[in-house]
Design an enzyme around this catalytic site. Structure first.
Site: not given
Length: 296
Positions: A108, A110, A112, A125, A127, A282
């Site tokens: 995918e 993206d 966004e 955003q 991704n 993270r």
């Protein structure tokens, strides 16, 4: 006509659309009819098509959001969409333009657009999902107000790289480092989708700013899509070949040009606000392998 200067480059704004036309973007497919290329996936009462069929508006209210999906699937190419985002208060809303394979270990790509409270900028955003794995978010603030007029958002997807562009300015590059163990979308054909939906649990300040339904309905518009891509017929080798038809797989598109690299660096220096490759906490100080590999 308006003229803007960005890092030594001239951007000509004609009919409120920024056009950057390097020689490498010579192939152009005329805009098609939305009703011919897309169908409504959900929220049919929240989808409005213009009389000429070239513009589609998606509405979000307390009842529903909406989405459209391409009738065909593609493996490599360039997909452009002009989008005008929600004006005014848009916190909690998400407008998306993306490609997805919709398989179990799906790929995918993206765009966004994360809404915000009035007076604060939209956040874009991007991704990348490859073989079912994502966690590759990047966020930028745009250098214009995307609610005032339509702007072009593009994805160049070839055997060498993924390039996300805004008005032909490259904002993100994800390179094919499959030979180094980094997943890259090479096998799965993808459809093209657009949607508007309620993302108030996370979209604006991590979910702190919710949708104010009294400000709705929230409307985003899409037009002038261009799909210059390899139609999926079941044989990936046809789409991976470099040819005059598959222009995107030619060597000249194997990396950014030096002009594109300067623009890309300008975006990274001035507009990047989050990069997963800079978020060591993270990933427990073990960043994904592509983070230490070149982008071009």
């Amino acid at each position: 006509m308006n003229i803007r200067f960005i890092d030594g480059y001239i951007f000509v704004v004609l009919v409120s659309t920024i056009i950057f036309s390097p020689s490498s973007f010579a192939s152009v497919v005329p805009p098609e009819d939305f009703s011919k290329d897309f169908y409504t996936a959900w929220g049919p009462s929240h989808v409005n098509r213009s009389a000429d069929g070239e513009t589609i508006s998606l509405k979000l209210d307390q009842e529903s959001g909406a989405a459209f999906v391409s009738n065909n699937m593609f493996l490599f190419g360039q997909m452009d969409m002009q989008i005008k985002l929600i004006s005014g208060y848009s916190a909690g809303t998400v407008v998306a333009f993306y490609l997805t394979s919709d398989q179990q270990n799906h790929d995918e790509l993206d765009f966004e657009f994360l809404g915000n409270v009035e007076g604060q900028p939209y956040i874009l955003q991007t991704n990348v999902f490859a073989d079912g794995y994502d966690n590759r978010e990047e966020r930028i603030n745009l250098w214009f107000d995307p609610t005032m007029d339509f702007h072009t958002y593009s994805i160049l997807w070839n055997i060498y790289q993924l390039v996300f562009m805004v008005d032909w300015v490259p904002i993100r590059v994800y390179r094919n480092h499959a030979d180094k163990g980094v997943a890259f979308p090479m096998q799965q054909p993808m459809s093209i989708k657009g949607s508007i939906w309620n993302g108030e649990d996370w979209a604006t300040r991590g979910g702190k700013d919710k949708i104010d339904w009294s400000k709705g309905p929230f409307i985003a518009s899409f037009r002038n899509h261009k799909i210059d891509a390899c139609f999926w017929t079941g044989d990936p080798s046809v789409c991976r070949a470099a040819s005059s038809t598959n222009w995107w797989n030619q060597d000249s598109f194997s990396s950014l040009t030096w002009r594109q690299r300067r623009l890309f660096k300008w975006v990274r220096i001035n507009h990047l606000i989050y990069d997963y490759c800079q978020d060591s906490k993270r990933f427990n100080d073990s960043l994904p392998p592509e983070c230490s590999l070149p982008k071009y």
